[in-house]
Design an enzyme around this catalytic site. Structure first.
Site, PDB file in Angstrom:
ATOM      1  N   GLU A 195       0.655  -0.997  -0.029  1.00 40.91           N
ATOM      2  CA  GLU A 195       0.060   0.047   0.076  1.00 40.91           C
ATOM      3  C   GLU A 195       1.011   1.226  -0.123  1.00 40.91           C
ATOM      4  O   GLU A 195       0.787   2.199   1.022  1.00 40.91           O
ATOM      5  CB  GLU A 195      -0.818   0.086   1.265  1.00 40.91           C
ATOM      6  CG  GLU A 195      -1.897  -1.125   1.176  1.00 40.91           C
ATOM      7  CD  GLU A 195      -3.066  -0.935   2.300  1.00 40.91           C
ATOM      8  OE1 GLU A 195      -4.079  -1.426   2.192  1.00 40.91           O
ATOM      9  OE2 GLU A 195      -2.588  -0.633   3.470  1.00 40.91           O
ATOM     10  N   GLU A 387      -5.915  -8.003  -0.045  1.00 43.03           N
ATOM     11  CA  GLU A 387      -6.429  -7.831   1.343  1.00 43.03           C
ATOM     12  C   GLU A 387      -7.896  -7.205   1.341  1.00 43.03           C
ATOM     13  O   GLU A 387      -8.336  -6.500   0.526  1.00 43.03           O
ATOM     14  CB  GLU A 387      -5.721  -6.567   1.925  1.00 43.03           C
ATOM     15  CG  GLU A 387      -4.375  -6.739   2.686  1.00 43.03           C
ATOM     16  CD  GLU A 387      -3.848  -5.621   3.429  1.00 43.03           C
ATOM     17  OE1 GLU A 387      -4.660  -4.715   3.889  1.00 43.03           O
ATOM     18  OE2 GLU A 387      -2.660  -5.451   3.493  1.00 43.03           O
TER      19      GLU A 387
END
Length: 488
Positions: A195, A387
Site C-alpha cells: 500500500e 487484502e
C-alpha cells in the site's frame, strides 16, 4: 495465462489469507533482529482517546525520544504480535486445513538487516523464514511475500528520516536482492511495497519519516513515493535477473470514488480522487508519471528531487501484476477541502445506501466489481486482491465456539462480486483475506478489532493463552476453497 471459463473462478485460482510480520511475529529481540518503526507504535486505548477510527499510527521524533527514555510506561503490542515466530507450524497447519493455496506474509527487513546499513544479511533471520517457507511447501501452499509492509529499520528513520533520502534506495535493493537470492527456488510471487499510497495518510507508517521533521507533509509523501518507485523498479530488475520466472507486483490501498451527485463539479472531483489513488499503479505498471500529476504538483507547490536516470529505470522495470487491498468506497463532492480529502483513507461524506462496520467503514461489495473492471480495463495486467475482510468484535461462547456470521456474510458478498468481475473478463489471480488469523491492528495496535477465521486468545494488553481456535467462518471458507468459490 488464465484458463478460459464461462462463469466463475478459473482453475488454479489462488485462495488464501494475508498477514504482516510486524502484526504477527513477535519475538522482537530474538535471533539478532533489529528494531523497526513498528516496534515503536505504542498502544493507545482507542476507546479512551476516541480514536476508534484511527486507521494508521504516526510517531514523531519527540515521541520516539519519550518512548526510548521511558519504555516501561508504554506497551508496544507489535513487539509481541501473536507469537507466530514460535507457533508458525501450528498456524500453517490450520491454513492448510482450510485448504489455502497461497499465504501472503512479509519478511521483516530488520530480521535480515538489523539496522538496514549492513552489507551482509543476518543468517539467523533468514533461518526463520527458511522454516516458514518449508512448512508452507509441505502443504503445497504458495508463499506470496511482501518485502516492505509498514516497517523498516528505525536506524534508517533516525539517520535519514526514512524515505526522505535516496540513500534508502540502495539499502532496500540490497535487502530485496538478498531475499530473492535466498528464495529464488522457493517463492514465485512477490510484492515490493505494501500500500505505497499510505504515504499520503501516515508518513511514518508508509515511509518511516517523522512528520515533525518535514515542512510540507504532502511534498514529503510524494518525495518518499518517488524514491520508493525507483527502489521498487530496481528490485524488479534484480528479481528478474535472479528469478526470471518470478512474478513481482506492486500494491495499493484501492478506494473507488463515487460522486455525491450528478452535478458535473462533483463528478470532476470523483475523477480527481480516482486519479490520486491510481497514480501509484500508473507509475509502476505503465512506467511513467501520468500527465495529470504535473498540474497537481504545480498547484500544490510540490517539487520533487529526482535524477534523470530515475525515469528510465521506472520505464524499464515495470511490475507483472497489480495487487491491492479493498475495504471500502468513498463519496466525493466539490467542496473547499475536496483536494485535501483526495487520497485519504477516510471520507466525512457517508453513503446513505451503504451499511457501516462498527469502525465506520462503508461495506460495498459491488464497488469491488466496479473497481476490478476499472483497473483491469485501465492496465490490462493481472490483478490480485491481497487484502479484504471485516474487522469486528468476536464473542467466545461458553462451549468455545465463535459464531461470526457477520464475517461470513461480508466475505460471501465480496466473493460473489469477484466472481462477477472474473466473468466480466477481469484477469484476477487470487484472493487473500486480510488477517486470516487474528493479529495486532495496524492503526491502533489493539486485538479487539479482529479479522481472522482463527481466534487468538489475547487481549489488547497482551494477556491470554495465545491458544488458537476455529471460528464458524473457518469452516465456511474451507468449503469456499474446496469448491473454487461455487459453494458460498
Amino acid at each position: 495465462m488464465k484458463t478460459k471459463v464461462e462463469y466463475g473462478f478459473p482453475k488454479g485460482f489462488l485462495w488464501g489469507g494475508a498477514t504482516a510480520a510486524n502484526q504477527i511475529e513477535g519475538a522482537c529481540l530474538e535471533d539478532g533482529k533489529g528494531m523497526s518503526t513498528s516496534d515503536y507504535a505504542a498502544y493507545k486505548d482507542p476507546y479512551a482517546t476516541g480514536e476508534v477510527n484511527n486507521f494508521t499510527f504516526n510517531v514523531t521524533s519527540k515521541e520516539l525520544e519519550e518512548y526510548r527514555a521511558n519504555e516501561e510506561k508504554y506497551k508496544f503490542p507489535k513487539r509481541w504480535g501473536i507469537d507466530f515466530y514460535h507457533r508458525y507450524a501450528e498456524d500453517i497447519a490450520l491454513f492448510a486445513e482450510m485448504g489455502f493455496k497461497v499465504f501472503r506474509f512479509s519478511i521483516s527487513w530488520v530480521r535480515i538487516f538489523p539496522t538496514g546499513l549492513e552489507t551482509e544479511p543476518n543468517e539467523a533471520g533468514f533461518a526463520f523464514y527458511d522454516k516458514v517457507i518449508a512448512e508452507l511447501k509441505k502443504y503445497h501452499i504458495e508463499p506470496l511475500i511482501t518485502l516492505s509492509h509498514y516497517e523498516m529499520p528505525i536506524v534508517l528513520s533516525e539517520k535519514y528520516n526514512g524515505w526522505q533520502s535516496r540513500e534508502l534506495i540502495d539499502c532496500f535493493v540490497r535487502f530485496a536482492a538478498a531475499c530473492f537470492k535466498r528464495y529464488k527456488n522457493d517463492v514465485k510471487y512477490w510484492i515490493t511495497f505494501n500500500e505505497m499510497n499510505m504515504n499520503l495518510n501516515s508518513l511514518y507508517t508508509g515511509a518511516g519519516s517523522f512528520p515533525d521533521k518535514v515542512d510540507h507533509l504532502e511534498q514529503a509523501a510524494y518525495q518518499a513515493s518517488h524514491y520508493q518507485f525507483v527502489a521498487s523498479s530496481l528490485a524488479v530488475k534484480a528479481g528478474k535477473e535472479i528469478m526470471p520466472d518470478a512474478k513481482i507486483g506492486c500494491m495499493i490501498n484501492r478506494i473507488e470514488s463515487y460522486a455525491k451527485t450528478c452535478r458535473p463539479e462533483d463528478q470532476l472531483q470523483a475523477l480527481k480522487a480516482d486519479q490520486i489513488n491510481l497514480f501509484y499503479p500508473e507509475v509502476q505498471a505503465r512506467g511513467e508519471y501520468p500527465s495529470y500529476m504535473s498540474r497537481y504538483f504545480k498547484e500544490k507547490n510540490i517539487m520533487l528531487e529526482t535524477e534523470p536516470e530515475d525515469f528510465q529505470i521506472i520505464r524499464d522495470y515495470t511490475v507483472d501484476f497489480i495487487a491491492f487491498s479493498y475495504y471500502m468506497t468513498h463519496v466525493t463532492e466539490d467542496r473547499p477541502d475536496a483536494n485535501e480529502l483526495a487520497g485519504k483513507l477516510d471520507s466525512p461524506i457517508k453513503n446513505p445506501y451503504l451499511k457501516l462496520t462498527e469502525w465506520g467503514w462503508p461495506i460495498d461489495p459491488i464497488g469491488l466489481r466496479i473497481t476490478l473492471n476499472k483497473m483491469y480495463d485501465r492496465y490490462k495486467k493481472p490483478l490480485f486482491l491481497v487484502e479484504n475482510g471485516l474487522g469486528a468484535r468476536d464473542k467466545v461462547e461458553a462451549d468455545g465456539s465463535i459464531h461470526d456470521d457477520y464475517r461470513i456474510d461480508y466475505i460471501r458478498e465480496h466473493v460473489k462480486q469477484m466472481k462477477e468481475a472474473v466473468t466480466d473478463g477481469v484477469d484476477l489471480m487470487g484472493y487473500t483475506t486480510w488477517g486470516c488469523i487474528d493479529l495486532i491492528s495496524c492503526g491502533t495496535s489493539e486485538m479487539t478489532k479482529r479479522y481472522g477465521f482463527i481466534y487468538v486468545d489475547q487481549d489488547d494488553e497482551g494477556n491470554g493463552t495465545l491458544n488458537r481456535s476455529r471460528k464458524d467462518s473457518f469452516y465456511w471458507y474451507k468449503k469456499v476453497i474446496e469448491t473454487n468459490g461455487e459453494e458460498l
